[in-house]
Write a protein that holds these residues in place. Sequence first.
Motif, PDB file in Angstrom:
ATOM      1  N   ALA A  91       0.837  -1.206   0.000  1.00  0.00           N
ATOM      2  CA  ALA A  91       0.000   0.000   0.000  1.00  0.00           C
ATOM      3  C   ALA A  91       0.871   1.256   0.000  1.00  0.00           C
ATOM      4  CB  ALA A  91      -0.929  -0.008   1.209  1.00  0.00           C
ATOM      5  N   GLN A  92       1.919   1.249   0.816  1.00  0.00           N
ATOM      6  CA  GLN A  92       2.780   2.431   0.892  1.00  0.00           C
ATOM      7  C   GLN A  92       3.585   2.625  -0.398  1.00  0.00           C
ATOM      8  OE1 GLN A  92       5.984   2.898   4.039  1.00  0.00           O
ATOM      9  NE2 GLN A  92       4.507   4.451   4.726  1.00  0.00           N
ATOM     10  N   ALA A  93       4.008   1.536  -1.010  1.00  0.00           N
ATOM     11  CA  ALA A  93       4.721   1.632  -2.292  1.00  0.00           C
ATOM     12  C   ALA A  93       3.808   2.213  -3.365  1.00  0.00           C
ATOM     13  CB  ALA A  93       5.235   0.262  -2.711  1.00  0.00           C
ATOM     14  N   THR A  94       2.537   1.811  -3.359  1.00  0.00           N
ATOM     15  CA  THR A  94       1.568   2.368  -4.302  1.00  0.00           C
ATOM     16  C   THR A  94       1.366   3.851  -4.057  1.00  0.00           C
ATOM     17  OG1 THR A  94       0.419   0.247  -4.480  1.00  0.00           O
ATOM     18  CG2 THR A  94      -0.818   2.217  -5.127  1.00  0.00           C
ATOM     19  N   LEU A  95       1.322   4.234  -2.780  1.00  0.00           N
ATOM     20  CA  LEU A  95       1.186   5.656  -2.441  1.00  0.00           C
ATOM     21  C   LEU A  95       2.343   6.462  -3.025  1.00  0.00           C
ATOM     22  CD1 LEU A  95      -0.137   8.009  -0.945  1.00  0.00           C
ATOM     23  CD2 LEU A  95       1.142   7.318   1.102  1.00  0.00           C
ATOM     24  N   PHE A  96       3.569   5.992  -2.855  1.00  0.00           N
ATOM     25  CA  PHE A  96       4.725   6.712  -3.402  1.00  0.00           C
ATOM     26  C   PHE A  96       4.634   6.810  -4.930  1.00  0.00           C
ATOM     27  CE2 PHE A  96       6.951   6.106   0.696  1.00  0.00           C
ATOM     28  CZ  PHE A  96       7.515   7.362   0.821  1.00  0.00           C
ATOM     29  N   GLN A  97       4.185   5.757  -5.582  1.00  0.00           N
ATOM     30  CA  GLN A  97       4.035   5.792  -7.043  1.00  0.00           C
ATOM     31  C   GLN A  97       3.040   6.871  -7.458  1.00  0.00           C
ATOM     32  OE1 GLN A  97       2.845   1.805  -8.069  1.00  0.00           O
ATOM     33  NE2 GLN A  97       4.832   0.911  -7.523  1.00  0.00           N
ATOM     34  N   ARG A  98       1.951   6.983  -6.723  1.00  0.00           N
ATOM     35  CA  ARG A  98       0.926   7.975  -7.067  1.00  0.00           C
ATOM     36  C   ARG A  98       1.387   9.388  -6.730  1.00  0.00           C
ATOM     37  NH1 ARG A  98      -4.680   4.534  -5.693  1.00  0.00           N
ATOM     38  NH2 ARG A  98      -4.179   2.886  -7.219  1.00  0.00           N
ATOM     39  N   LEU A  99       2.116   9.542  -5.638  1.00  0.00           N
ATOM     40  CA  LEU A  99       2.685  10.849  -5.314  1.00  0.00           C
ATOM     41  C   LEU A  99       3.689  11.270  -6.390  1.00  0.00           C
ATOM     42  CD1 LEU A  99       3.287  10.381  -1.475  1.00  0.00           C
ATOM     43  CD2 LEU A  99       1.522  11.799  -2.542  1.00  0.00           C
ATOM     44  N   ASP A 100       4.486  10.327  -6.858  1.00  0.00           N
ATOM     45  CA  ASP A 100       5.442  10.627  -7.925  1.00  0.00           C
ATOM     46  C   ASP A 100       4.726  11.088  -9.191  1.00  0.00           C
ATOM     47  OD1 ASP A 100       7.627   9.993  -6.341  1.00  0.00           O
ATOM     48  OD2 ASP A 100       7.831   7.954  -7.127  1.00  0.00           O
ATOM     49  N   THR A 101       3.608  10.427  -9.496  1.00  0.00           N
ATOM     50  CA  THR A 101       2.824  10.819 -10.674  1.00  0.00           C
ATOM     51  C   THR A 101       2.295  12.241 -10.531  1.00  0.00           C
ATOM     52  OG1 THR A 101       2.151   8.543 -11.156  1.00  0.00           O
ATOM     53  CG2 THR A 101       0.751  10.299 -12.029  1.00  0.00           C
ATOM     54  N   LEU A 102       1.742  12.559  -9.360  1.00  0.00           N
ATOM     55  CA  LEU A 102       1.206  13.899  -9.130  1.00  0.00           C
ATOM     56  C   LEU A 102       2.312  14.947  -9.125  1.00  0.00           C
ATOM     57  CD1 LEU A 102      -1.476  13.107  -6.421  1.00  0.00           C
ATOM     58  CD2 LEU A 102      -1.869  13.810  -8.788  1.00  0.00           C
ATOM     59  N   LYS A 103       3.466  14.597  -8.595  1.00  0.00           N
ATOM     60  CA  LYS A 103       4.606  15.515  -8.631  1.00  0.00           C
ATOM     61  C   LYS A 103       5.000  15.806 -10.076  1.00  0.00           C
ATOM     62  CE  LYS A 103       9.558  15.570  -7.795  1.00  0.00           C
ATOM     63  NZ  LYS A 103      10.724  14.729  -7.483  1.00  0.00           N
ATOM     64  N   ARG A 104       5.023  14.776 -10.898  1.00  0.00           N
ATOM     65  CA  ARG A 104       5.395  14.948 -12.301  1.00  0.00           C
ATOM     66  C   ARG A 104       4.380  15.819 -13.042  1.00  0.00           C
ATOM     67  NH1 ARG A 104       5.779  10.076 -13.196  1.00  0.00           N
ATOM     68  NH2 ARG A 104       3.833   9.639 -14.281  1.00  0.00           N
ATOM     69  N   ILE A 105       3.096  15.624 -12.743  1.00  0.00           N
ATOM     70  CA  ILE A 105       2.054  16.389 -13.427  1.00  0.00           C
ATOM     71  C   ILE A 105       1.956  17.812 -12.866  1.00  0.00           C
ATOM     72  CG2 ILE A 105      -0.427  16.545 -13.876  1.00  0.00           C
ATOM     73  CD1 ILE A 105      -0.499  13.473 -13.649  1.00  0.00           C
ATOM     74  N   GLY A 106       1.969  17.915 -11.546  1.00  0.00           N
ATOM     75  CA  GLY A 106       1.701  19.196 -10.888  1.00  0.00           C
ATOM     76  C   GLY A 106       2.899  20.099 -10.711  1.00  0.00           C
ATOM     77  N   GLY A 107       4.096  19.520 -10.710  1.00  0.00           N
ATOM     78  CA  GLY A 107       5.300  20.326 -10.562  1.00  0.00           C
ATOM     79  C   GLY A 107       5.271  21.203  -9.329  1.00  0.00           C
ATOM     80  N   LYS A 108       5.492  22.500  -9.509  1.00  0.00           N
ATOM     81  CA  LYS A 108       5.555  23.438  -8.390  1.00  0.00           C
ATOM     82  C   LYS A 108       4.183  23.985  -7.997  1.00  0.00           C
ATOM     83  CE  LYS A 108      10.364  24.775  -8.988  1.00  0.00           C
ATOM     84  NZ  LYS A 108      11.331  25.903  -9.137  1.00  0.00           N
ATOM     85  N   ARG A 109       3.139  23.291  -8.458  1.00  0.00           N
ATOM     86  CA  ARG A 109       1.777  23.692  -8.082  1.00  0.00           C
ATOM     87  C   ARG A 109       1.133  22.714  -7.106  1.00  0.00           C
ATOM     88  NH1 ARG A 109       1.468  28.916  -8.865  1.00  0.00           N
ATOM     89  NH2 ARG A 109       2.088  29.533 -10.967  1.00  0.00           N
TER      90      ARG A 109
END
Length: 274
Positions: free
Chosen positions: A128-146
């Motif tokens: 579950a935690q590994a999946t969370l990091f994957q999704r956070l990474d995706t949002l970081k890539r999409i959202g950048g400094k926003r």
Amino acid sequence: MSILLGLKGSTDPVQLADRLRYRPDVYEFFLNEQDFTATGLQRLRAAIAQVQQVTPRIVLHQPMRYQGQFTELITREQAYPDLYRFIWRSTYHLLNIAATMGVQVLIHGAYARQTAQQIATYPDFATAQATLFQRLDTLKRIGGKRVMFENSMHPLFSYSVPAFNQQLLQHHYRLAFDTSHCFIGANGDQQTLQQALMQLAPQVVHYHLVDSFGKTHDSLPLGHGKINWSSVLPRLNPRASYIYEINLVDQNRCREQIASYRYLQSVALQMGIH
């Protein structure tokens, strides 16, 4: 270091008028699922434009619930298809608004009340935690400094463990730091809170300043709980924004938030911080 006035409210015109009369330095929109209908999104954009007449420092807090379920980022589509789709649809709307209107988006890494329920849909906690990091990474890539990610009281995304915090630093996430969540996750230990504040400060871009007794999610005005604010204040990232995320007696009047701002001003004055 000047003390910021950071207020929180919805898109409701009465709440907006109440908050904006104080001319806050920071405004955080607390959103709900109704803000993501066609009419709701139009109303949200208009409300942002209204606040921008007072301050450019605006944060959009993702809706906490959808049809009674918490918007846990680890939600699996197979288990909760409607909730999963709402989480991602609403998040993409928020990131689009952030990009076009120059504001910030806050996403919770986890909440607490239903986090265990969502973890139970995975083989184990680590998955579950590994999946969370994957999704956070995706949002970081999409959202950048926003986009920024807020801590929970739950161990899935808690700032009370130094080894976990080191992982966050290695991912270079932009972080939102809720003082009460960390304090509660640390079972009311002041030293753990202070260490987390220092460790994560370089990547914290926004704070929720909230007092607590360190046992439950009590969301107290500053000075009404056990957090040592004279120890917290010098450990905040001075470039970050913050709001006073306090439970209000009346949602249309932000008196407890204003009282917390004045309390922090008094702490700063006693410490010789201007």
